[in-house]
Design an enzyme around this catalytic site. Sequence first.
Site, PDB file in Angstrom:
ATOM      1  N   GLU A 205     -51.504   5.127  -7.769  1.00  0.00           N
ATOM      2  CA  GLU A 205     -52.220   5.936  -8.753  1.00  0.00           C
ATOM      3  C   GLU A 205     -52.734   7.252  -8.176  1.00  0.00           C
ATOM      4  O   GLU A 205     -53.568   7.925  -8.774  1.00  0.00           O
ATOM      5  CB  GLU A 205     -53.353   5.113  -9.358  1.00  0.00           C
ATOM      6  CG  GLU A 205     -52.817   3.878 -10.064  1.00  0.00           C
ATOM      7  CD  GLU A 205     -53.879   3.051 -10.750  1.00  0.00           C
ATOM      8  OE1 GLU A 205     -55.072   3.351 -10.582  1.00  0.00           O
ATOM      9  OE2 GLU A 205     -53.511   2.100 -11.460  1.00  0.00           O
ATOM     10  N   ASP A 312     -60.821  -5.807 -18.436  1.00  0.00           N
ATOM     11  CA  ASP A 312     -59.412  -5.393 -18.496  1.00  0.00           C
ATOM     12  C   ASP A 312     -58.546  -6.638 -18.620  1.00  0.00           C
ATOM     13  O   ASP A 312     -58.152  -7.029 -19.717  1.00  0.00           O
ATOM     14  CB  ASP A 312     -59.059  -4.580 -17.257  1.00  0.00           C
ATOM     15  CG  ASP A 312     -57.565  -4.266 -17.157  1.00  0.00           C
ATOM     16  OD1 ASP A 312     -56.855  -4.381 -18.173  1.00  0.00           O
ATOM     17  OD2 ASP A 312     -57.095  -3.900 -16.059  1.00  0.00           O
ATOM     18  N   LYS A 337     -55.469  -0.521 -22.729  1.00  0.00           N
ATOM     19  CA  LYS A 337     -54.137  -0.228 -22.206  1.00  0.00           C
ATOM     20  C   LYS A 337     -53.129  -0.495 -23.317  1.00  0.00           C
ATOM     21  O   LYS A 337     -52.970  -1.639 -23.755  1.00  0.00           O
ATOM     22  CB  LYS A 337     -53.832  -1.109 -20.988  1.00  0.00           C
ATOM     23  CG  LYS A 337     -54.664  -0.765 -19.755  1.00  0.00           C
ATOM     24  CD  LYS A 337     -54.381  -1.739 -18.627  1.00  0.00           C
ATOM     25  CE  LYS A 337     -55.057  -1.308 -17.330  1.00  0.00           C
ATOM     26  NZ  LYS A 337     -54.891  -2.330 -16.257  1.00  0.00           N
ATOM     27  N   ARG A 366     -51.484   2.943 -16.584  1.00  0.00           N
ATOM     28  CA  ARG A 366     -51.078   1.806 -15.765  1.00  0.00           C
ATOM     29  C   ARG A 366     -50.612   2.333 -14.411  1.00  0.00           C
ATOM     30  O   ARG A 366     -50.372   3.529 -14.251  1.00  0.00           O
ATOM     31  CB  ARG A 366     -49.928   1.009 -16.419  1.00  0.00           C
ATOM     32  CG  ARG A 366     -50.217   0.383 -17.765  1.00  0.00           C
ATOM     33  CD  ARG A 366     -51.437  -0.509 -17.826  1.00  0.00           C
ATOM     34  NE  ARG A 366     -51.427  -1.684 -16.967  1.00  0.00           N
ATOM     35  CZ  ARG A 366     -51.215  -2.934 -17.390  1.00  0.00           C
ATOM     36  NH1 ARG A 366     -50.977  -3.171 -18.679  1.00  0.00           N
ATOM     37  NH2 ARG A 366     -51.277  -3.957 -16.561  1.00  0.00           N
ATOM     38  N   SER A 367     -50.450   1.439 -13.450  1.00  0.00           N
ATOM     39  CA  SER A 367     -50.035   1.899 -12.120  1.00  0.00           C
ATOM     40  C   SER A 367     -48.605   2.430 -12.128  1.00  0.00           C
ATOM     41  O   SER A 367     -48.255   3.314 -11.349  1.00  0.00           O
ATOM     42  CB  SER A 367     -50.184   0.784 -11.089  1.00  0.00           C
ATOM     43  OG  SER A 367     -49.518  -0.376 -11.508  1.00  0.00           O
TER      44      SER A 367
END
Length: 427
Positions: A205, A312, A337, A366-367
């Site tokens: 990230e 999350d 997300k 998101r990553s």
Amino acid sequence: MSAIVDIIGREILDSRGNPTVECDVLLESGTMGRAAVPSGASTGSREAIELRDGEAGRYNGKGVLKAVEHINTEISEAIMGLDASEQAFLDKTLLELDGTDNKSRLGANAMLAVSMAVAKAAAEEAGLPLYRYFGGSGAMQLPVPMMNIVNGGAHANNSLDIQEFMIVPVSQPTFREALRCGAEVFHALKKILSDRGMSTAVGDEGGFAPNFGSNDECLSTILQAIEKAGYRAGEDVLLALDCAASEFYHDGKYQLAGEGLQLSSAEFTDYLATLADKFPIVSIEDGMHEGDWDGWKLLTERLGKKVQLVGDDLFVTNTRILKEGIEKGIANSILIKINQIGTLTETFAAIEMAKRAGYTAVISHRSGETEDSTIADIAVGLNAGQIKTGSLSRSDRISKYNQLLRIEEDLGDIASYPGKSAFYNLR
């Protein structure tokens, strides 16, 4: 009527070099919308299912040709001719076509790509920027960014168990100035790490991924970077953590391998409370395992009035789970997300449910990302107030920040930056 006349799905690559789904939707007028979906590394067990091919000899089984085929066949046939401006009806059609609780038949990645592309095409057809199409005339608040400047856990190959260490600029009058603050702290941290002979390589990230001796040492170093950049920790810049605790919860214990600790829920609550007392931490995400609701209750009772506690993996952008959490007094915020749930309509419903309950909603990347910047428009369109979209490096992260700069410019004098008031869940 903005009739859909063509739909094209394709396989592209995300920021980690893994396949993901992109979709083009063409309307009768010639207007087109294009959207690409992200993918996560640390995922909640109750997320909507991302359909992968599982063919070991191709992209290590991570291909998405099945999802793409679903777009180009079943989904295309089902929504061809529908009015693109009827987002809720279109998403309902997708849900009924899939027919499963977790979108495992068509794939949440296929469904989301279509849902987003349709919205983009409809916005273009209406002559509106996407944020305005989502939010109407009330969309005018830029989000406070949580900027991930040190990566650990599943996002980096280092000794840190906590997945994300973030800075949160709150004293600035505009988003533009908040972004400048974040960038200056990022570069100050890079200089500090370099001077110490530590790695300045970045993780998924965009944050640095050095080997610190402890979480405490990492946080102390970030405070030094804030000061070195000319800002005041606790006033101009706050801190936030994403523990991603489900990743290191084993055999009923929170196992911090980097620090040689094995902690019960109560002990890990004490650990986090100590960090929150020592450092200006305003937000902790996934501070407990997604299934440890007793631990979450304890954490909320202990810290819920002074620290934003974000669910999350806990809530996975799902209104059914969020409703249960609200009723039980679990957490005080939800991470949003879009690919956890798979359609824009369901995403917006989760944001609205959170707000009605006095919970905050943090829009998140998101990553595994792409150049798609839809989440920036969602953050402003829904007046979410907070966004989490990575560090101040890697164009897959910067694309969202740059889109927010454009939106702020487009809004002009009516644009607002909430700063500390974005944390309205804290009393």
